[in-house]
Design a protein around this motif. Sequence first.
Motif, mmCIF file in Angstrom:
data_model
loop_
_atom_site.group_PDB
_atom_site.id
_atom_site.type_symbol
_atom_site.label_atom_id
_atom_site.label_comp_id
_atom_site.label_asym_id
_atom_site.label_seq_id
_atom_site.Cartn_x
_atom_site.Cartn_y
_atom_site.Cartn_z
ATOM 1 N N LEU A 60 -4.368 14.850 -13.190
ATOM 2 C CA LEU A 60 -4.576 14.958 -11.745
ATOM 3 C C LEU A 60 -5.052 13.618 -11.197
ATOM 4 N N LYS A 61 -4.379 13.118 -10.168
ATOM 5 C CA LYS A 61 -4.784 11.887 -9.505
ATOM 6 C C LYS A 61 -5.053 12.169 -8.025
ATOM 7 N N VAL A 62 -5.805 11.278 -7.398
ATOM 8 C CA VAL A 62 -6.268 11.531 -6.034
ATOM 9 C C VAL A 62 -5.900 10.368 -5.108
ATOM 10 N N ILE A 63 -5.286 10.691 -3.957
ATOM 11 C CA ILE A 63 -5.058 9.696 -2.910
ATOM 12 C C ILE A 63 -6.401 9.422 -2.243
ATOM 13 N N PRO A 64 -6.921 8.201 -2.286
ATOM 14 C CA PRO A 64 -8.247 7.951 -1.703
ATOM 15 C C PRO A 64 -8.217 7.973 -0.178
ATOM 16 N N MET A 65 -9.398 8.137 0.395
ATOM 17 C CA MET A 65 -9.566 8.100 1.841
ATOM 18 C C MET A 65 -10.372 6.875 2.230
ATOM 19 N N THR A 66 -10.302 6.530 3.509
ATOM 20 C CA THR A 66 -11.038 5.375 4.022
ATOM 21 C C THR A 66 -12.271 5.847 4.784
ATOM 22 N N GLN A 67 -13.107 4.906 5.175
ATOM 23 C CA GLN A 67 -14.302 5.231 5.949
ATOM 24 C C GLN A 67 -13.942 5.797 7.319
ATOM 25 N N ASP A 68 -12.702 5.571 7.760
ATOM 26 C CA ASP A 68 -12.251 6.140 9.031
ATOM 27 C C ASP A 68 -11.817 7.597 8.895
ATOM 28 N N GLY A 69 -11.857 8.123 7.659
ATOM 29 C CA GLY A 69 -11.490 9.517 7.443
ATOM 30 C C GLY A 69 -9.993 9.746 7.348
ATOM 31 N N ILE A 70 -9.240 8.709 7.029
ATOM 32 C CA ILE A 70 -7.796 8.840 6.899
ATOM 33 C C ILE A 70 -7.379 8.464 5.482
ATOM 34 N N LEU A 71 -6.186 8.898 5.094
ATOM 35 C CA LEU A 71 -5.703 8.622 3.746
ATOM 36 C C LEU A 71 -5.229 7.174 3.626
ATOM 37 N N ASP A 72 -5.463 6.604 2.453
ATOM 38 C CA ASP A 72 -5.016 5.243 2.156
ATOM 39 C C ASP A 72 -3.585 5.337 1.615
ATOM 40 N N ILE A 73 -2.613 5.178 2.498
ATOM 41 C CA ILE A 73 -1.215 5.350 2.115
ATOM 42 C C ILE A 73 -0.738 4.228 1.199
ATOM 43 N N THR A 74 -1.300 3.037 1.348
ATOM 44 C CA THR A 74 -0.956 1.943 0.431
ATOM 45 C C THR A 74 -1.353 2.310 -0.993
ATOM 46 N N ALA A 75 -2.528 2.899 -1.138
ATOM 47 C CA ALA A 75 -2.990 3.332 -2.462
ATOM 48 C C ALA A 75 -2.110 4.464 -2.991
ATOM 49 N N TYR A 76 -1.667 5.345 -2.107
ATOM 50 C CA TYR A 76 -0.779 6.442 -2.511
ATOM 51 C C TYR A 76 0.527 5.895 -3.083
ATOM 52 N N LYS A 77 1.099 4.920 -2.409
ATOM 53 C CA LYS A 77 2.362 4.335 -2.878
ATOM 54 C C LYS A 77 2.184 3.669 -4.240
ATOM 55 N N ALA A 78 0.973 3.162 -4.507
ATOM 56 C CA ALA A 78 0.701 2.557 -5.806
ATOM 57 C C ALA A 78 0.490 3.610 -6.888
ATOM 58 N N LEU A 79 -0.007 4.780 -6.497
ATOM 59 C CA LEU A 79 -0.269 5.862 -7.452
ATOM 60 C C LEU A 79 1.011 6.516 -7.952
ATOM 61 N N ILE A 80 1.965 6.682 -7.061
ATOM 62 C CA ILE A 80 3.142 7.474 -7.371
ATOM 63 C C ILE A 80 4.088 6.700 -8.294
ATOM 64 N N ASN A 81 4.645 7.395 -9.278
ATOM 65 C CA ASN A 81 5.539 6.745 -10.240
ATOM 66 C C ASN A 81 6.466 7.787 -10.850
ATOM 67 N N GLU A 82 7.244 7.386 -11.851
ATOM 68 C CA GLU A 82 8.246 8.286 -12.409
ATOM 69 C C GLU A 82 7.628 9.479 -13.147
ATOM 70 N N ASN A 83 6.332 9.409 -13.462
ATOM 71 C CA ASN A 83 5.653 10.530 -14.114
ATOM 72 C C ASN A 83 5.123 11.556 -13.120
ATOM 73 N N THR A 84 5.136 11.199 -11.837
ATOM 74 C CA THR A 84 4.635 12.106 -10.799
ATOM 75 C C THR A 84 5.612 13.260 -10.616
ATOM 76 N N LYS A 85 5.107 14.469 -10.767
ATOM 77 C CA LYS A 85 5.949 15.651 -10.624
ATOM 78 C C LYS A 85 5.663 16.430 -9.343
ATOM 79 N N LEU A 86 4.413 16.379 -8.899
ATOM 80 C CA LEU A 86 4.006 17.168 -7.741
ATOM 81 C C LEU A 86 3.008 16.388 -6.903
ATOM 82 N N VAL A 87 3.099 16.571 -5.578
ATOM 83 C CA VAL A 87 2.138 15.966 -4.644
ATOM 84 C C VAL A 87 1.677 17.064 -3.691
ATOM 85 N N PHE A 88 0.362 17.102 -3.448
ATOM 86 C CA PHE A 88 -0.212 18.144 -2.594
ATOM 87 C C PHE A 88 -1.086 17.514 -1.526
ATOM 88 N N CYS A 89 -0.870 17.933 -0.296
ATOM 89 C CA CYS A 89 -1.610 17.335 0.812
ATOM 90 C C CYS A 89 -1.686 18.335 1.957
#
Length: 412
Positions: free
Chosen positions: A147-176
Motif C-alpha cells: 500500500l502506498k499513499v499520495i501525499p498531501m500539502t499544507q494547503d490540504g490538496i493532493l501532491d499530484i507530482t508525487a502521485y505521478k512519481a509513485l505510479i508504475n507498472e506494478n500499480t494495480k489499483l488506485v483509490f481516491c
Amino acid sequence: MNSVAKNNTFNVEAIRKDFPILNRSVNGKPLVYLDNGATSQTPQAVIDVIVDYYSNYNANIHRGVHTLSQEATDKYEEARKIIQAHFNAKHAYEIILTSGTTQSINLVASGYKSLLKKGDEVIVSALEHHSNIVPWQMACEVSGATLKVIPMTQDGILDITAYKALINENTKLVFCNHVSNALGVINPIETIIKEAHKVGAKVLIDGAQACPHIKPDVQELDVDFYVASAHKMCGPTGVGMLYGKEELLNALPPYQGGGEMIDQVTFEKTTYAGLPHKFEAGTPNICGGIAFGAAINYMNAIGFTTIATYENELLEYATEQLKALGDVKIYADTKDKTAVISFNIEGLHPYDIGTIVDKLGVAVRTGHHCAQPIMDFFKIPGTIRASLMFYNTKEEIDIFIKAVKRAKMMLS
C-alpha cells in the motif's frame, strides 16, 4: 414541488418547505443544520415514497409471482435505471445496490484480495475516509500487495507530482475520494484516472461527498469503479451504490453467498447469477433503493448546476464571516472545494465549540471525521466542520457565526 421559481431563479424558501425537519427546534432554538456532510436531510417527496412502499406494496422482490412482489420488483428496478441514468452508466446491471459507500468499497476490496499478489502495489490518497483506507490495508495483508499513499500539502490538496512519481507498472489499483469529507476539497480525479490507466491500473473513486453537489458522468470520467451513498443525497440511510465497468465486475468473485446471487445450487457445486444479482445476496433494502431513486429525481428537478451556484455563494459568505471573527484557522481554504468549511479557533478544542453551538440550535460536526491521517498531518485533534446544503440560508450562517462568536467568548 415548486422549488425553482418561474424565472428560473433559485427559491430557497420554497425548497425549505420540502423538508419537514427544518421546522423543528433544538434546545429551544430554531434548528440550523450544518452537518450535511454526515447526512443530508430528507424531503417530503422522498418520505412519501417510503410511506407508500410500506403502506401499499411491501413485498420481497424478484422471486414472487404475486402482484405485490411484481410491483415492488418493478419499482426497485426502475430505481436502478434512475441511478444508471444519473451517473450515465452504460448498463443498468453495472449499478450494484449496496448498503452504502462503505459496503461498496468493501465489496471491491474483498474481490481483489484473491486477484492481487506479492509485488503488486495499490495507491490510496492521504485525504481518504477510513472506509477507503482500512479495506485496502486488509486486502494487502491477505494478498501481500504493498500500500502506498499520495501525499498531501499544507494547503490540504493532493501532491499530484508525487502521485505521478509513485505510479508504475506494478500499480494495480488506485483509490481516491472525489471530494474530501474532512476538508471539502475537490480532487483532480480526471488526472488521477488518466495517469493510472497509462500503466493499466484500475481506479475506484469514493463519491460519497461529491454526489450531493456534483453530477459525475462515469463514462466521461472513464472511471473503473465509483461509489456513493443515498443518505448524502437527500435519500434514506442504509442504501448506496457501486458502479463498475461490466468486465471488471464480471472478473470479481462474489462478495457474499446466499439467496438471489445464485444460478444453480447443488451440494456438489454452485453457479452464480449474472450482474447485478451476483453481488446482491439476500433480501435487499427494497424501500431504500426505491427511495434512493426518488431522491435523485428530487435533486435533478432542482438541477446540480443551480445547486452548485447557490452553495458556492453560501460557502463564500460563510468563509468571509468566519475569517472576520479572528483567530480562526480554516483548513484547505482553496478554490476547488464544495460547501464545506473545516476550521479551528486558536487555543480552543473543537469539541467544546461544537457542544456550545448545539445549545444554541446549531448542528455542526467535530472530531477527526473518520479521517485521522489528515488530522495527524496537521497535528490537531480534529476540526469543527460546517457542511452546507442547498436548503441552507445566509440567515442560518449568521446564526452560526453568532453561536461560534459566543462560544469563543465563553471559552476564552
